[in-house]
Write an enzyme that holds these catalytic residues in place. Structure first.
Site, PDB file in Angstrom:
ATOM      1  N   CYS A  74     -21.011  -5.626   5.121  1.00  0.00           N
ATOM      2  CA  CYS A  74     -20.213  -6.120   6.245  1.00  0.00           C
ATOM      3  C   CYS A  74     -18.993  -6.843   5.673  1.00  0.00           C
ATOM      4  CB  CYS A  74     -21.072  -7.077   7.064  1.00  0.00           C
ATOM      5  SG  CYS A  74     -20.224  -7.799   8.472  1.00  0.00           S
ATOM      6  N   CYS A 187     -14.177  -1.871   8.075  1.00  0.00           N
ATOM      7  CA  CYS A 187     -15.365  -2.385   8.762  1.00  0.00           C
ATOM      8  C   CYS A 187     -16.405  -1.275   8.664  1.00  0.00           C
ATOM      9  CB  CYS A 187     -15.035  -2.677  10.219  1.00  0.00           C
ATOM     10  SG  CYS A 187     -16.486  -2.957  11.267  1.00  0.00           S
TER      11      CYS A 187
HETATM   12  N1  DGL Z   1     -19.680  -4.132  10.247  1.00  0.00           N
HETATM   13  C1  DGL Z   1     -18.953  -5.309  10.130  1.00  0.00           C
HETATM   14  C2  DGL Z   1     -17.824  -5.244   9.106  1.00  0.00           C
HETATM   15  O1  DGL Z   1     -17.875  -4.466   8.180  1.00  0.00           O
HETATM   16  C3  DGL Z   1     -18.595  -6.165  11.290  1.00  0.00           C
HETATM   17  C4  DGL Z   1     -18.731  -5.725  12.698  1.00  0.00           C
HETATM   18  C5  DGL Z   1     -18.814  -6.879  13.678  1.00  0.00           C
HETATM   19  O2  DGL Z   1     -19.925  -7.327  13.890  1.00  0.00           O
HETATM   20  O3  DGL Z   1     -17.784  -7.315  14.216  1.00  0.00           O
HETATM   21  O4  DGL Z   1     -16.900  -5.998   9.172  1.00  0.00           O
END
Ligand code: DGL
Length: 279
Positions: A74, A187
């Site tokens: 993330c 993301c």
């Molecule tokens: N998957 C996450 C990232 O790579 C974040 C998504 C979220 O919860 O806003 O930033």
């Protein structure tokens, strides 16, 4: 710690499954425990303090399950607290950041026009500002927050083509895309939109993400610590198989967990992990 111990991987929700897919493809013998925090997604619209609290609780849980390393799958959680996590825990902690360097390096010295698509938090935090500062004198870099692309995956609407295309138009129509060299998927949720992006963007625009780099980094770290999972072929050589018996290929297990009380979220994780549709 045993080399067969699992790698703990977590995300605010489904996005981290795209990272698990990459790790499983690159290191099929590794056991993996994935924790998606869908009860608290999206992280990208929350405060650093809130995210930090969630992340400490998740890492505690993964370590209780015996994780030999942690992958923060993330970009948002990494921006919020990778340093705090590294201070508190002694296991290796692999973070992620938008693959801006990869996008700029594609030009081999020619200035690049790059759009970085990520969550609002990732794009406004100091970590990204520092990364951008390394490249912005030589390149034209634009930041595009796309929070709806997170909620669409979390709500199981990834296959609603009209909704996805409308959302891409909303976020990208104001760019002169013919003059963009690459879009960075900063993301992990956005990786599931790769084929939509391919269809939406002019063919000259490259789509770049950090999943392969993250998996490679994990491999290097585990190898340097002598903690890669044992190769099951080594066992086979030593075991006395009855003649003619079929030897089943043995691979690492992937255990899927989710903070949501709705059991559909683990099913969605399994679907995103196994379906060949989304790379
Ligand atoms: N998957 C996450 C990232 O790579 C974040 C998504 C979220 O919860 O806003 O930033």
């Amino acid at each position: 710690m045993s080399n067969s111990a699992p790698i703990g991987v977590f995300d605010s929700g489904m996005g981290g499954i795209s990272v698990v897919r990459q790790i499983r493809a690159d290191m099929p013998d590794e056991n993996i425990v994935f924790y998606g925090d869908s009860a608290h997604a999206p992280y990208g619209l929350k405060s650093v303090e809130e995210i930090r609290g969630y992340c400490f609780a998740i890492v505690d849980r993964l370590l209780d399950m015996g994780a030999k390393a942690i992958v923060i799958a993330c970009n948002t959680a990494t921006s919020a607290c990778v340093n705090d996590l590294r201070e508190r825990y002694s296991v290796p902690i692999i973070g992620m950041e938008p693959a801006l360097k990869v996008a700029c390096d594609r030009g081999n010295g020619t200035p690049q026009h790059v759009i970085v698509a990520a969550t609002p938090l990732t794009l406004r935090e100091r970590k990204f500002a520092r990364l951008m500062a390394r490249f912005q004198n030589a390149h034209d870099i634009e930041k595009q927050p796309c929070p709806d692309l997170v909620t669409i995956v979390e709500s199981g609407q990834l296959e609603d083509r009209d909704l996805v295309m409308r959302t891409l138009h909303k976020y990208f129509d104001h760019y002169d895309l013919e003059h963009v060299d690459s879009v960075v998927l900063g993301c992990t949720h956005f990786i599931f939109y790769r084929s939509y992006f391919r269809e939406f963007l002019p063919s000259n625009v490259a789509i770049v993400d950090g999943n392969e780099g993250t998996s490679r980094h994990l491999h290097v770290v585990l190898e340097s610590l002598g903690q890669l999972a044992p190769d099951p072929d080594d066992d086979k050589e030593n075991a006395s198989e009855p003649a003619g018996s079929a030897v089943q290929p043995k691979h690492g297990n992937v255990t899927l967990l989710n903070s949501s009380p709705d059991s559909k979220m683990v099913e969605l994780e399994r679907y995103l992990l196994d379906t060949p549709l989304y790379r």
